[in-house]
Structures are given as structure tokens and as C-alpha cells.
Design a protein around this motif. Structure first.
Motif, PDB file in Angstrom:
ATOM      1  N   TYR A  44      10.838   9.700  -3.244  1.00 12.50           N
ATOM      2  CA  TYR A  44       9.939   8.562  -3.429  1.00 12.50           C
ATOM      3  C   TYR A  44      10.668   7.431  -4.145  1.00 12.50           C
ATOM      4  O   TYR A  44      11.555   7.660  -4.973  1.00 12.50           O
ATOM      5  CB  TYR A  44       8.711   8.955  -4.256  1.00 12.50           C
ATOM      6  N   SER A  45      10.254   6.217  -3.836  1.00  5.65           N
ATOM      7  CA  SER A  45      10.808   5.029  -4.483  1.00  5.65           C
ATOM      8  C   SER A  45       9.802   4.475  -5.484  1.00  5.65           C
ATOM      9  O   SER A  45       8.682   4.114  -5.120  1.00  5.65           O
ATOM     10  CB  SER A  45      11.129   3.955  -3.429  1.00  5.65           C
ATOM     11  N   ARG A  46      10.199   4.413  -6.742  1.00  5.93           N
ATOM     12  CA  ARG A  46       9.322   3.859  -7.778  1.00  5.93           C
ATOM     13  C   ARG A  46       9.027   2.388  -7.512  1.00  5.93           C
ATOM     14  O   ARG A  46       7.893   1.931  -7.693  1.00  5.93           O
ATOM     15  CB  ARG A  46       9.977   4.030  -9.145  1.00  5.93           C
ATOM     16  N   ALA A  47      10.033   1.654  -7.061  1.00  9.47           N
ATOM     17  CA  ALA A  47       9.834   0.229  -6.783  1.00  9.47           C
ATOM     18  C   ALA A  47       8.819   0.025  -5.666  1.00  9.47           C
ATOM     19  O   ALA A  47       8.020  -0.928  -5.704  1.00  9.47           O
ATOM     20  CB  ALA A  47      11.168  -0.425  -6.414  1.00  9.47           C
ATOM     21  N   SER A  48       8.822   0.919  -4.672  1.00 12.14           N
ATOM     22  CA  SER A  48       7.851   0.810  -3.577  1.00 12.14           C
ATOM     23  C   SER A  48       6.427   1.036  -4.070  1.00 12.14           C
ATOM     24  O   SER A  48       5.500   0.322  -3.669  1.00 12.14           O
ATOM     25  CB  SER A  48       8.173   1.823  -2.472  1.00 12.14           C
ATOM     26  N   ARG A  50       5.296   0.532  -7.077  1.00 16.31           N
ATOM     27  CA  ARG A  50       4.901  -0.630  -7.882  1.00 16.31           C
ATOM     28  C   ARG A  50       4.624  -1.846  -7.000  1.00 16.31           C
ATOM     29  O   ARG A  50       3.701  -2.619  -7.278  1.00 16.31           O
ATOM     30  CB  ARG A  50       5.972  -0.939  -8.916  1.00 16.31           C
ATOM     31  N   GLU A  51       5.395  -1.998  -5.959  1.00 18.39           N
ATOM     32  CA  GLU A  51       5.174  -3.135  -5.071  1.00 18.39           C
ATOM     33  C   GLU A  51       3.829  -3.013  -4.361  1.00 18.39           C
ATOM     34  O   GLU A  51       3.095  -3.999  -4.225  1.00 18.39           O
ATOM     35  CB  GLU A  51       6.313  -3.228  -4.053  1.00 18.39           C
ATOM     36  N   SER A  52       3.490  -1.817  -3.915  1.00 15.77           N
ATOM     37  CA  SER A  52       2.200  -1.650  -3.244  1.00 15.77           C
ATOM     38  C   SER A  52       1.053  -1.824  -4.236  1.00 15.77           C
ATOM     39  O   SER A  52       0.004  -2.398  -3.896  1.00 15.77           O
ATOM     40  CB  SER A  52       2.113  -0.293  -2.542  1.00 15.77           C
ATOM     41  N   ASN A  54       1.127  -3.792  -6.829  1.00 15.86           N
ATOM     42  CA  ASN A  54       1.059  -5.229  -7.143  1.00 15.86           C
ATOM     43  C   ASN A  54       0.320  -6.016  -6.069  1.00 15.86           C
ATOM     44  O   ASN A  54      -0.295  -7.050  -6.364  1.00 15.86           O
ATOM     45  CB  ASN A  54       2.463  -5.794  -7.356  1.00 15.86           C
ATOM     46  N   LYS A  55       0.363  -5.527  -4.816  1.00 17.48           N
ATOM     47  CA  LYS A  55      -0.410  -6.194  -3.768  1.00 17.48           C
ATOM     48  C   LYS A  55      -1.903  -6.079  -4.048  1.00 17.48           C
ATOM     49  O   LYS A  55      -2.660  -7.032  -3.835  1.00 17.48           O
ATOM     50  CB  LYS A  55      -0.072  -5.589  -2.402  1.00 17.48           C
ATOM     51  N   TYR A  56      -2.327  -4.921  -4.527  1.00 16.12           N
ATOM     52  CA  TYR A  56      -3.732  -4.762  -4.911  1.00 16.12           C
ATOM     53  C   TYR A  56      -4.052  -5.587  -6.153  1.00 16.12           C
ATOM     54  O   TYR A  56      -5.109  -6.224  -6.231  1.00 16.12           O
ATOM     55  CB  TYR A  56      -4.054  -3.284  -5.155  1.00 16.12           C
ATOM     56  N   ALA A  57      -3.146  -5.541  -7.137  1.00 17.68           N
ATOM     57  CA  ALA A  57      -3.385  -6.279  -8.383  1.00 17.68           C
ATOM     58  C   ALA A  57      -3.547  -7.773  -8.111  1.00 17.68           C
ATOM     59  O   ALA A  57      -4.411  -8.435  -8.701  1.00 17.68           O
ATOM     60  CB  ALA A  57      -2.233  -6.036  -9.357  1.00 17.68           C
ATOM     61  N   LYS A  58      -2.757  -8.294  -7.203  1.00 18.86           N
ATOM     62  CA  LYS A  58      -2.870  -9.710  -6.838  1.00 18.86           C
ATOM     63  C   LYS A  58      -4.196  -9.979  -6.140  1.00 18.86           C
ATOM     64  O   LYS A  58      -4.853 -10.993  -6.390  1.00 18.86           O
ATOM     65  CB  LYS A  58      -1.706 -10.102  -5.925  1.00 18.86           C
ATOM     66  N   ALA A  59      -4.615  -9.060  -5.285  1.00 24.67           N
ATOM     67  CA  ALA A  59      -5.853  -9.257  -4.520  1.00 24.67           C
ATOM     68  C   ALA A  59      -7.091  -9.184  -5.398  1.00 24.67           C
ATOM     69  O   ALA A  59      -8.097  -9.847  -5.113  1.00 24.67           O
ATOM     70  CB  ALA A  59      -5.937  -8.220  -3.398  1.00 24.67           C
ATOM     71  N   PRO A 290      -8.070   3.430  -2.632  1.00 24.75           N
ATOM     72  CA  PRO A 290      -6.903   3.564  -1.757  1.00 24.75           C
ATOM     73  C   PRO A 290      -6.013   4.720  -2.184  1.00 24.75           C
ATOM     74  O   PRO A 290      -5.827   4.984  -3.370  1.00 24.75           O
ATOM     75  CB  PRO A 290      -6.183   2.221  -1.939  1.00 24.75           C
ATOM     76  N   GLY A 291      -5.472   5.420  -1.226  1.00 24.33           N
ATOM     77  CA  GLY A 291      -4.512   6.486  -1.501  1.00 24.33           C
ATOM     78  C   GLY A 291      -3.252   6.248  -0.694  1.00 24.33           C
ATOM     79  O   GLY A 291      -2.210   5.858  -1.205  1.00 24.33           O
ATOM     80  N   ARG A 292      -3.377   6.443   0.614  1.00 27.70           N
ATOM     81  CA  ARG A 292      -2.250   6.270   1.535  1.00 27.70           C
ATOM     82  C   ARG A 292      -1.574   4.902   1.371  1.00 27.70           C
ATOM     83  O   ARG A 292      -0.346   4.796   1.377  1.00 27.70           O
ATOM     84  CB  ARG A 292      -2.780   6.426   2.968  1.00 27.70           C
ATOM     85  N   SER A 293      -2.387   3.834   1.235  1.00 27.14           N
ATOM     86  CA  SER A 293      -1.815   2.490   1.200  1.00 27.14           C
ATOM     87  C   SER A 293      -1.080   2.200  -0.101  1.00 27.14           C
ATOM     88  O   SER A 293      -0.354   1.207  -0.196  1.00 27.14           O
ATOM     89  CB  SER A 293      -2.896   1.438   1.437  1.00 27.14           C
ATOM     90  N   LEU A 294      -1.234   3.060  -1.119  1.00 27.02           N
ATOM     91  CA  LEU A 294      -0.464   2.905  -2.354  1.00 27.02           C
ATOM     92  C   LEU A 294       0.837   3.694  -2.328  1.00 27.02           C
ATOM     93  O   LEU A 294       1.815   3.287  -2.958  1.00 27.02           O
ATOM     94  CB  LEU A 294      -1.304   3.336  -3.561  1.00 27.02           C
ATOM     95  N   VAL A 295       0.862   4.819  -1.613  1.00 22.03           N
ATOM     96  CA  VAL A 295       2.048   5.682  -1.709  1.00 22.03           C
ATOM     97  C   VAL A 295       2.657   6.084  -0.370  1.00 22.03           C
ATOM     98  O   VAL A 295       3.771   6.613  -0.333  1.00 22.03           O
ATOM     99  CB  VAL A 295       1.723   6.959  -2.515  1.00 22.03           C
ATOM    100  N   GLY A 296       1.951   5.844   0.736  1.00 19.78           N
ATOM    101  CA  GLY A 296       2.395   6.384   2.021  1.00 19.78           C
ATOM    102  C   GLY A 296       3.810   5.993   2.401  1.00 19.78           C
ATOM    103  O   GLY A 296       4.634   6.841   2.787  1.00 19.78           O
TER     104      GLY A 296
END
Length: 433
Positions: A44-48, A50-52, A54-59, A290-296
Motif C-alpha cells: 500500500y502507498s501511504r501517499a495514495s 492521503r491523496e484520496s 484529501n479529495k473528500y476533505a476538499k469536497a 466510503p471504503g473502496r474509494s479511499l483505499v482501493g
């Protein structure tokens, strides 16, 4: 299918990428991880992640929205801890998942408890730790929670899961919002259950819950659901049942192919907030799960080719990962991208990528056009961050793989590789007489 003469681009985020011909996760070559940690290996990528997030946090910025991570997608406690640190609540479906939240050191006041078959001990521990809400799936469950709450002298916050009879246009095994599904209460019958809930001891009604399915890539089913749920909330208001939140569930899809189309979460939230305001319900909190869209797309399953088998009609690449490591293709006929860890760009051939498990269903990919493979080559199975390790098993007495998370140029083992000895130790011999 992948045309090897074209540029290969990993699905999802840029944190899985090629440098020259070698596939990296963040700053680490995958071949180095295989040498140190063996295969199969979840990476797993930690940056990925966090990036996913952050998309929710922005929304959700400036909106009354709580994001509760759907833990069934990936419940490793390091990932739970990471998302809790970032600000997530949690959608759980078992007492085991609740205990993982507790083990990760996360406050349980943002936990919602879903699922159709909650056992008494699970209800008790959820009450003791003061979770945000139970999502009720039946009258029997409602009465049981009231009874246990009364015995413990605690109040249970509840939402009732409404089944809005909306087709999510997804695989039938992951569609949950139709009348024939086991989940929730039919929207036509739900009002009576809310009336009952308002009379039961130690029950506090706080919301409406729904969930229509998983891997949803179109906005339309959500819009249909929101309209139905808001109309239902207005009916509750007329009988003096005023809710604090509407939980729309999860199910937001991800890209499994690079050309997949998914909608922007901000579009959904803007529409939802506008409909609440339009109906004078703007003080109601929105919950998403959300589950998949945060870590998939934060993870891959790294695997090694053990054998190449050529028949009159097929080339098989038999790898050391199997359906017990990645169940989705066998269960849902799901697509996962296949990437060569070393992109040789040589003669290309079609392969079926299969595992060693003794089942014809043990396939990971079919008819994929790939750079010519040989024994010992490494491949990366994409989009393995969700519903892979959580669905893993010991079928064929196969140990579960290790999990690691990469952070720039470091990696952390977040689940040790299981050994065959550990599997055997859990089994007991009977006496032979």
C-alpha cells in the motif's frame, strides 16, 4: 487489454509508477520489496491513501458532512489509525471491526454500526464505548438493542436503514438497495418502524440510513436515493420525529480500467446540501461511508510467476497469489489490471493469469496481452487496496500474505506473513481409540 507498445500507466494515483523499466511504489522498487519480503505481498502507498482522503476533505469543506470510512474494504489497524488521524469516522459491520478501532486508539464517538446480524456481545461493547449510532436493519434488531440498552442503563442512538428500491446499476452481489435484497427496511414500511422506535425504552432516534450498493460510478442512483430519503425525512417531521443526520452510505466507485468514468464527489455533496436547504432541512448532518474509494487504488498485490503452461488454446501464467488472496475475480468476475514489475517491452502474448488453488475459479485475469513472461517474473495486480486482504482465506491451507505500507523511501510491515505452523497450531487433534 494492455497493448505493450503503448505507454503503461498504472490505474489510480501516480504513486505506483515506472522509472525506466522498473515499477516503483513511491520511492521504492517493487523488485526490492519482493527480495526482502517474498511474495505474494500486499503493498500500500501511504501517499495514495492521503491523496484520496484529501479529495473528500476538499469536497466536504464548509459543509456539515462526516466521512465514516467503510472498514470492510480494508480493516488493517494501521490503515484505520491513519484514516482516524486524518479525521475519519468509521462505518463498522462487526464487533471485531469495533475492537480494531479501539486497538488503533481512535475515539469511538464517530463510529456507526451497520450490518444485519449484530450479536448481543457486539451490541453491548458498542454501547459501552459510546458509538455514534446503530444502523437498524429489522424490527427484531431494534427490540434487542432496546432490551440490552435497558439492562445496561444506557441510551442507544439509532438510525433505521431505509431500502429505497433504487437500482445502483452494479454487480448483483454488491447491489443492496432493491426490494429483494436482505438489507434494510422497505421504504413503504419504514414509517411504522420509526413510530415503534419512538415508543421503546432507551432508544433515541437520530437519523436515517441507507446504502444502495457498491462500485457505483454514476451520479443518477444517488440523486434518486436522496430525493426519496428527503421526502421520507419530511414525513418523519410531520409526526414529530426530527432527525440529526442522513447517512447516504458508501459505494462510490473507483477506476479499475484507466478509461473508467467516475463522478466527482463534490457534485454529489453540492446536490445533497442544496436539496436539504430547499426543504428547510439544512441543519441535518450528511454522513458518507466510503471504503473502496479511499483505499482501493492505494494498493497492489505483488506476485511471482511460478510456471508458464502452454496448451493448444491458452498460455497460462501460474502465479503464487491465488483466489484466497484476491477473491474478487472468482466472486464477481471482477477486472484487475496486471502490470509487469519489469517492463521488458519484448514480444507480447495473451495470458490467463491463474493461481495454484485447486479450483477452476482460481483466475486473476483472462486473455491479457502482456510482455512475454517467464518463470520468476514479478507482476503487480492493481486496485488491491480494497476487498482483497479482508476477504482472504486459508483455502487449500495457504497462509495469508503479509501487508506493508510504503511511505516515500521507507516501508512498514503492518501485518506479518502467516506461517503454515500458525494455521496448524489453531487446530486440535482428537484421540484415536
Amino acid at each position: 487489454m494492455t497493448n505493450i507498445n503503448q505507454k503503461i500507466t498504472p490505474v489510480g494515483f501516480p504513486h505506483f509508477h515506472y522509472i525506466n523499466e522498473d515499477l516503483y511504489v513511491e520511492n521504492i522498487p517493487l523488485k526490492i520489496l519482493s527480495e526482502k519480503l517474498d511474495t505474494p505481498l500486499y503493498v500500500y502507498s501511504r501517499a495514495s491513501i492521503r491523496e484520496s482522503w484529501n479529495k473528500y476533505a476538499k469536497a466536504i469543506k464548509d459543509k456539515n458532512v462526516l466521512i465514516c470510512y467503510g472498514m470492510k474494504a480494508n480493516s488493517n489497524i494501521s490503515i484505520v489509525k491513519e484514516l482516524g488521524f486524518l479525521g475519519a469516522g468509521f462505518d463498522i459491520v462487526s464487533g471485531g471491526e469495533l475492537k480494531k478501532v479501539i486497538a488503533a486508539g481512535i475515539n469511538t464517538n464517530k463510529v456507526v454500526f451497520s450490518g444485519v446480524g449484530k450479536k448481543s456481545w457486539e451490541i453491548k461493547i458498542a454501547l459501552e464505548y459510546g458509538i455514534k449510532c446503530f444502523n437498524i436493519e429489522s424490527e427484531s434488531e431494534l427490540r434487542k438493542i432496546s432490551k440490552i440498552s435497558n439492562i445496561l442503563n444506557k441510551n442507544a442512538n439509532i438510525s433505521i436503514r431505509i431500502n429505497p428500491n433504487v437500482d445502483a446499476n452494479t454487480h448483483p452481489y454488491i447491489s443492496t438497495g432493491l426490494k429483494e435484497n436482505k438489507f434494510g427496511i422497505d421504504i413503504e414500511e419504514s414509517l411504522a418502524l420509526y413510530k415503534l422506535a419512538s415508543t421503546l425504552p432507551n432508544i433515541k432516534i437520530v437519523g436515517i440510513d441507507c446504502h444502495i450498493g457498491s462500485q457505483i460510478t454514476e451520479l443518477a442512483p444517488y440523486i434518486d436515493t436522496i430525493n426519496k430519503i428527503i421526502n421520507f425525512a419530511k414525513k418523519l417531521h410531520k409526526i414529530n420525529i426530527n432527525i440529526e443526520h442522513i447517512d447516504l452510505g458508501g459505494g462510490l466507485g473507483i477506476k479499475y480500467h484507466n478509461n473508467d468514468k467516475i463522478f466527482n464527489i463534490e457534485e454529489l455533496l453540492v446536490f445533497f446540501a442544496a436539496k436539504l436547504k430547499e426543504n428547510n432541512l439544512h441543519n441535518i448532518q450528511i454522513i458518507l461511508e466510503p471504503g473502496r474509494s479511499l483505499v482501493g487504488n492505494s494498493g497492489i498485490l505483488l506476485s511471482k510467476v511460478e510456471y508458464i503452461k502452454t496448451t493448444l488454446t491458452k498460455n497460462f501464467a501460474i502465479i503464487d497469489a491465488a483466489m484466497n488472496d484476491i477473491m474478487r475475480p472468482a466472486l464477481y468476475q471482477a477486472y484487475h489490471g496486471i502490470l509487469p514489475v519489469y517492463n521488458k517491452n519484448n514480444n507480447k502474448q495473451y495470458y490467463d493469469i491463474v493461481g495454484p488453488v485447486c479450483e477452476s475459479a482460481d483466475w486473476i485475469a483472462k486473455n491479457r496481452l502482456l510482455s512475454s513472461l517467464k518463470e520468476g517474473d514479478l507482476i503487480a495486480i492493481e486496485s488491491a487496496g480494497a476487498y482483497c486482504m479482508t476477504m482472504a482465506s486459508n483455502y487449500n491451507s495457504r497462509p495469508k500474505a503479509a501487508e506493508i505500507i510504503v511511505d516515500k523511501d521507507k516501508y512498514y510491515i503492518i501485518r506479518q506473513r502467516e506461517s503454515i505452523e500458525e494455521i496448524i497450531q489453531k487446530e486440535l487433534l482428537i484421540p484415536i481409540e
